[in-house]
Design a protein around this motif. Structure first.
Motif, PDB file in Angstrom:
ATOM      1  N   GLN A  86       0.839  -1.196   0.000  1.00  0.00           N
ATOM      2  CA  GLN A  86       0.000   0.000   0.000  1.00  0.00           C
ATOM      3  C   GLN A  86       0.871   1.242   0.000  1.00  0.00           C
ATOM      4  N   ALA A  87       0.371   2.288  -0.657  1.00  0.00           N
ATOM      5  CA  ALA A  87       0.998   3.613  -0.610  1.00  0.00           C
ATOM      6  C   ALA A  87      -0.111   4.631  -0.368  1.00  0.00           C
ATOM      7  N   ARG A  88       0.133   5.564   0.538  1.00  0.00           N
ATOM      8  CA  ARG A  88      -0.865   6.580   0.847  1.00  0.00           C
ATOM      9  C   ARG A  88      -0.247   7.965   0.696  1.00  0.00           C
ATOM     10  N   ALA A  89      -1.102   8.911   0.276  1.00  0.00           N
ATOM     11  CA  ALA A  89      -0.656  10.271   0.033  1.00  0.00           C
ATOM     12  C   ALA A  89      -1.532  11.249   0.783  1.00  0.00           C
ATOM     13  N   ASN A  90      -0.960  12.354   1.179  1.00  0.00           N
ATOM     14  CA  ASN A  90      -1.703  13.400   1.884  1.00  0.00           C
ATOM     15  C   ASN A  90      -2.653  14.138   0.950  1.00  0.00           C
ATOM     16  N   GLY A  91      -2.321  14.184  -0.357  1.00  0.00           N
ATOM     17  CA  GLY A  91      -3.168  14.812  -1.362  1.00  0.00           C
ATOM     18  C   GLY A  91      -3.578  13.811  -2.416  1.00  0.00           C
ATOM     19  N   LEU A  92      -4.288  14.273  -3.428  1.00  0.00           N
ATOM     20  CA  LEU A  92      -4.692  13.396  -4.523  1.00  0.00           C
ATOM     21  C   LEU A  92      -3.513  13.169  -5.448  1.00  0.00           C
TER      22      LEU A  92
END
Length: 272
Positions: A60-66
């Protein structure tokens, strides 16, 4: 053989949901993040076969923005055992790294090593599929800037429950070329106070192309609860930090050799 766990599951589910609902309503200081984030999930699954053993691996990878400001990664995998068609036990673990998206070159701010045990009950009706997932986690933390005498590692336990529903739209079951809807609510409990840590709500749609490939897109709202504190004669009330995220996931199921296992329906559940 499994009648007793199936009788216990609805009562345990009701208790956990009621506790989560009451504690969530008690959080009055909501702090919503106006910026949407992004979650990207890639999963490979080996379903239970003739000897009931299966497993999975996920990134998984998550970002603070789109699609920007990436700050969080997960690498995990586990081994599962099908005790019955609708009752699965799993042992799994993973590595979870959180960084400052403004300066990724400095390395993770925090790295968590996690081990967990879980049981999953799935109820198949004529069309609607309901999944109950119960998980107990053991968590070890390493903080980059921690210089306290106790050392850099911390240990915590956590309990999670997720209620997940699936509704195929163009077929009575989730099979090849099936469009489906998926919703879930998951609550997170600490074994030490503050008891209620997090609530996660998801809604989305997916498509199963064939026995191997399934994709989903949806929305998840994650609410993290911070307990009240009193420090240096200043009282800080409980707060709730919430954030909406766009979720995109791809799942690949490794089918076993023809003839080894009779055909059966699998719900397109995200392992984590």
């Amino acid at each position: 053989m499994f009648s007793s766990p199936n009788r216990v599951a609805p009562y345990l589910t009701a208790v956990l949901c009621a506790a989560g609902t009451q504690l969530a309503e008690a959080q009055t200081n909501a702090v919503p993040d106006p910026q949407w984030g992004s979650w990207h999930i890639g999963t490979v699954i080996l379903p239970g076969g003739p000897k009931h053993w299966g497993g999975y691996a996920e990134v998984q990878a998550r970002a603070n923005g789109l699609f920007r400001q990436y700050f969080y990664t997960e690498l995990k995998g586990g081994v599962s055992y099908d005790l019955a068609k609708n009752f699965t036990f799993m042992v799994a673990g993973g590595r979870y790294a959180t960084s400052d998206y403004r300066d990724l070159s400095d390395g993770p701010l925090n790295v968590e090593k996690r081990l967990w045990e879980q049981v999953t009950f799935t109820h198949y009706s004529a069309r609607l599929k309901i999944e109950h997932r119960y998980r107990v986690e053991q968590r070890w933390f390493s903080f980059r800037d921690d210089i306290t005498p106790e050392g850099s590692y911390r240990y915590r336990n956590r309990i999670r429950y997720r209620l997940n529903g699936f509704l195929p739209l163009n077929h009575p079951t989730v099979t090849n070329k099936t469009v489906f809807l998926s919703v879930y609510d998951e609550v997170f409990f600490n074994t030490r106070g503050p008891f209620f840590e997090r609530n996660r709500v998801y809604g989305g749609a997916g498509y199963q192309f064939d026995p191997h490939w399934t994709v989903q897109a949806g929305w998840v709202n994650q609410a993290n609860f911070t307990p009240a504190s009193y420090r240096q004669h200043v009282f800080t009330p409980q707060t709730t930090a919430t954030k909406n995220n766009l979720v995109l996931s791809v799942m690949y199921r490794i089918n076993r050799r023809n003839g080894e296992v009779p055909a059966r329906e699998y719900v397109p559940s995200q392992p984590d």
